[in-house]
Design an enzyme around this catalytic site. Structure first.
Site, PDB file in Angstrom:
ATOM      1  N   CYS B 123     119.616 -50.916 121.472  1.00 46.44           N
ATOM      2  CA  CYS B 123     118.253 -50.411 121.331  1.00 46.44           C
ATOM      3  C   CYS B 123     117.558 -51.175 120.183  1.00 46.44           C
ATOM      4  O   CYS B 123     117.504 -52.406 120.225  1.00 46.44           O
ATOM      5  CB  CYS B 123     118.333 -48.906 121.092  1.00 46.44           C
ATOM      6  SG  CYS B 123     116.800 -48.038 121.215  1.00 46.44           S
ATOM      7  N   ASP B 185     114.550 -49.928 132.703  1.00 47.48           N
ATOM      8  CA  ASP B 185     114.107 -49.780 131.307  1.00 47.48           C
ATOM      9  C   ASP B 185     112.630 -50.175 131.196  1.00 47.48           C
ATOM     10  O   ASP B 185     112.152 -51.038 131.928  1.00 47.48           O
ATOM     11  CB  ASP B 185     114.957 -50.698 130.408  1.00 47.48           C
ATOM     12  CG  ASP B 185     114.948 -50.274 128.948  1.00 47.48           C
ATOM     13  OD1 ASP B 185     114.022 -49.543 128.548  1.00 47.48           O
ATOM     14  OD2 ASP B 185     115.858 -50.698 128.219  1.00 47.48           O
ATOM     15  N   HIS B 217     117.319 -47.441 130.007  1.00 50.74           N
ATOM     16  CA  HIS B 217     117.617 -47.717 128.606  1.00 50.74           C
ATOM     17  C   HIS B 217     118.885 -46.955 128.203  1.00 50.74           C
ATOM     18  O   HIS B 217     119.133 -45.858 128.668  1.00 50.74           O
ATOM     19  CB  HIS B 217     116.422 -47.238 127.772  1.00 50.74           C
ATOM     20  CG  HIS B 217     116.373 -47.791 126.396  1.00 50.74           C
ATOM     21  ND1 HIS B 217     115.936 -49.067 126.122  1.00 50.74           N
ATOM     22  CD2 HIS B 217     116.680 -47.241 125.205  1.00 50.74           C
ATOM     23  CE1 HIS B 217     115.980 -49.277 124.818  1.00 50.74           C
ATOM     24  NE2 HIS B 217     116.428 -48.179 124.240  1.00 50.74           N
TER      25      HIS B 217
END
Lengths: 84, 248
Positions: B123, B185, B217
């Site tokens: 991330c 994502d 994600h």
């Protein structure tokens, strides 16, 4: 996503957390990855005392947050009418 | 591997500007030598999943360290410090790079080290991995797991903490790069992943990108709805293979 978008608002009130009651002066609101809730993204509210001390933290789903907003507005409307 | 013991502990490393910061360090049992990996936690902070990932890599034969990016906001619990970091607009890129440099130095200073050090980040940590690998020498293999904001479509998103789009630093990338992404994502979007790949190709960099259908994600996050077991298992295998190729 990881966003740093945080909505900050001053508030006047009190909150009860693990340490008991205390004044809260601000709420930090954001929608991002939670720390604890089993959600990919959560609407989080940090009730703050000053700018850096978090007294109470909540994380909830977007649906819960919208329902909470509606409940707050509804309670305010009926309560203010009652106490007018 | 016939015996997979390990030790895991909190250590102190020397980060940016000589600051002492906490880190979670796990290493396989035995004398080694072991390759090292610096793991960069995601934005929610230095949490339990981060430590599980450190132990997962140690279990696979890597000495792995995850430093606490928000330690300077302390004292406090990791979740409170993550909230403080967020409220302050996040950590500064220069500080992140300095801390990674300190974590790499810690790994190379251990008697069990084979001298090789990789990086991995998730991330926002994926962005940090790309950033640090492009600015620092000495990274032998880098893994970017769905790092967002490497490609910045809207320049107003640049801040004092994050003043550059890391894609603009691609020329400086020396390490081979593994990238894992979910096609569902939104940050990074599939289009942004394509943009990053095109830049790496144009700069003649060594990279290996894998895009997973049915995943968005953070699909390694076993405790969240985003978890995708098949994609995550395949992704971890690709990480191990990549490190075994480049860090042996």
């Amino acid at each position: 996503m990881c966003s740093y978008i945080t909505e900050k608002t001053e508030i006047f009130g009190s909150a009860k957390g693990a340490g008991g009651w205390s004044n809260v002066t601000a709420a930090h609101v954001y929608f991002d990855h939670p720390f604890h809730a089993s959600l990919d993204h959560a609407l989080s509210i940090d009730f703050m005392s000053g700018d850096t001390t978090r007294k109470v933290a909540v994380e909830m789903s977007a649906e819960s947050a919208r329902a909470l907003v509606a409940s707050i507005l509804s309670a305010l409307e009926s309560g203010e009418k009652e106490h007018a | 591997m016939s015996y997979r013991g390990m030790t895991a502990e909190i250590v102190t490393i020397t980060g940016d500007k000589g600051d002492k910061i906490k880190a979670y360090y796990a290493k396989p049992a035995g004398e080694g030598p072991f390759p090292g990996v610096v793991l960069i936690h995601h934005m929610p902070g230095w949490d339990d999943w981060t430590m599980e990932a450190v132990r997962k890599l140690a279990h696979q034969g890597f000495a792995c360290i995850a430093h606490h990016l928000y330690d300077r906001f302390g004292p406090g619990s990791p979740d409170d410090l993550a909230a403080k970091a967020r409220s302050a607009g996040g950590v500064y890129d220069d500080e992140v790079v300095g801390d990674v440099n300190g974590a790499m130095a810690f790994l190379r200073a251990q008697p069990e080290s084979n001298g090789k050090v990789g990086m991995i980040g998730f991330c926002s940590g994926g962005r940090h991995t790309f950033l640090a690998s492009s600015r620092l020498g000495g990274v032998d293999a880098a893994v970017n797991c769905w790092g967002g904001n490497i490609v910045v479509d809207d320049p107003t998103q640049l801040t004092p903490q994050r003043p550059v789009a890391p894609i603009d630093l691609t020329d400086g990338l020396k390490a081979p790069l593994l990238g894992l992404f979910g096609n569902e994502d939104k940050n990074p979007s599939p289009e942004q992943v394509n943009t990053l790949e095109a830049k790496l190709k144009a700069c003649g960099k060594s990279y290996d990108f894998h895009r997973y259908d049915g995943a968005g994600h953070a699909f390694f996050a076993a405790e969240r709805p985003a978890y995708r077991v098949e994609q995550a298992n395949d992704g971890w295998q690709k990480v191990y293979a990549f490190y075994r190729q480049h860090l042996a």
